[in-house]
Scaffold this motif. Structure first.
Motif: not given
Length: 384
Positions: A206-212, A366-373
């Motif tokens: 989420h919110k990845k952008n060219p400046l960051s 925000n993690n690129p892959r979903e994390v379960s318990y």
């Protein structure tokens, strides 16, 4: 074109020796009675003496609050807020690592308002106004001087965050001279912490952008290119300055493109076992990077040249292999603990840690892959 919003600290001063002019800088912000928020170790090391002398020269009154502790608990923040009120402070100066800077943010916010800390955990719940605020990092790690986040340990040992644009300071001062005395272990932990910020900002969902992205790449290059030098020779001013700037750029990056599972899984280690934040991140970094590979391979390939400048890679998969291997080797070479069992965690504690990590959804999303318990538990087992 991508739509995005980008914020950061409005003024930055990066200059060796600049901390001696903090009194003058404070006056420029209208501060006449400052509360300096720091920790006892920095006072004992004499790092605050030139700062206090500069306040005297500028004719600005300063009061020292030096009772900040690592992973600041709510009660510690409350004591600092009361110290500001008792001193009649009209401005706050944070000097230290992430705990001091985060405490200073909350003091500036809470000293002049009726808000209660537990009521503002979360995103955008804090209200102004706040006192003028200057942040002066003494470690190259947290990037707290350019983030709108303050992390606190609750009475139940959870780490919770206050997230608000009000927490950006008016001024951040980076003085490499203040970092020359950092021992190798602290230098290593905080340096890896900053690298995690850059990596997670670049790979965030989420919110990845060219400046960051551009800041994260430059940050990773500076940090990877200088961390071994400052471990080997801690008084290398140029390398220390490069590390501070790398930490700053990584901080700006993740303030706008937020971090993910490494931090989410690190927080319970700090809350329950008081593992330093940078070390917690370092312990979880390898397992999480490997876990995220299916979703982040292309991004890892783009990060590889920052870690391995001048290298050529035949395919993205080869670049990712090189990136993961270089990060694994770098962490292994650092003078710090390498496994959870070395920091007091027992195998029976892992389910509790996994359950607590799942509460940090503001980061896990925000993690690129979903994390379960079950995923979190497996990651802790890999780190054990």
């Amino acid at each position: 074109m991508m739509d995005f919003v980008f914020e950061t600290t409005p003024k930055l001063v990066c200059e060796a020796g600049a901390a001696t002019r903090l009194g003058e800088m404070a006056r420029e912000l209208g501060i006449r009675r400052a509360l300096i928020v720091t920790d006892a170790g920095l006072v004992a090391a004499g790092l605050l003496e030139p700062v206090e002398a500069g306040f005297r020269t500028a004719g600005t009154v300063c009061t020292l609050f030096s009772d900040v502790v690592a992973d600041p608990p709510e009660q510690s923040v409350a004591l600092a807020v009361q110290a500001a009120r008792d001193a009649g402070a009209d401005g706050v100066i944070g000097v230290g690592g992430g705990s001091s800077l985060d405490t200073a943010k909350l003091v500036a916010l809470l000293a002049g308002t009726p808000q209660e800390l537990p009521d503002i955990y979360g995103i955008g719940l804090a209200k102004g106004p706040r006192l003028p605020l200057i942040q002066v990092p003494t470690t190259a790690g947290t990037g707290s001087e350019v983030t709108p986040i303050a992390i606190v340990t609750t009475p139940s040992s959870e780490k919770k965050g206050v997230v608000s644009s009000l927490l950006y300071p008016d001024l951040a001062v980076l003085d490499a001279h203040l970092t020359l005395g950092l021992p190798p272990r602290v230098t290593a932990m905080t340096g890896i912490d900053a690298m995690v910020h850059a990596i997670e900002a670049y790979t965030t969902r989420h919110k990845k952008n060219p400046l960051s992205d551009s800041l994260a790449l430059r940050a990773l290059s500076l940090l990877a290119g200088n961390i071994r030098a400052v471990i080997a020779e801690g008084r290398d001013v140029a390398a220390r300055a490069a590390m501070l700037q790398g930490s700053l750029l990584a901080g700006i990056a993740f303030a706008n493109a937020p971090v993910g599972a490494v931090h989410a899984l690190a927080y319970p280690l700090g809350g329950h076992f008081h593992v330093p934040h940078g070390l917690s991140n370092a312990l979880m970094l390898g397992p999480v990077l490997e876990f995220n590979r299916p979703a982040a391979e292309t991004l890892y390939a783009e990060l590889a040249p920052a870690i391995l400048p001048g290298s050529a890679f035949a395919t993205p998969a080869k670049a990712t292999d090189a990136f993961l291997g270089a990060m694994r080797d770098l962490v292994a070479a650092m003078p710090m603990e390498q496994r959870l069992e070395q920091v007091g965690v027992r195998r029976d504690d892992l389910p509790m840690l996994a359950a607590d990590a799942m509460k940090v959804q503001r980061l896990l999303i925000n993690n690129p892959r979903e994390v379960s318990y079950d995923d979190a538990l497996a990651l802790y087992r890999q780190a054990y």
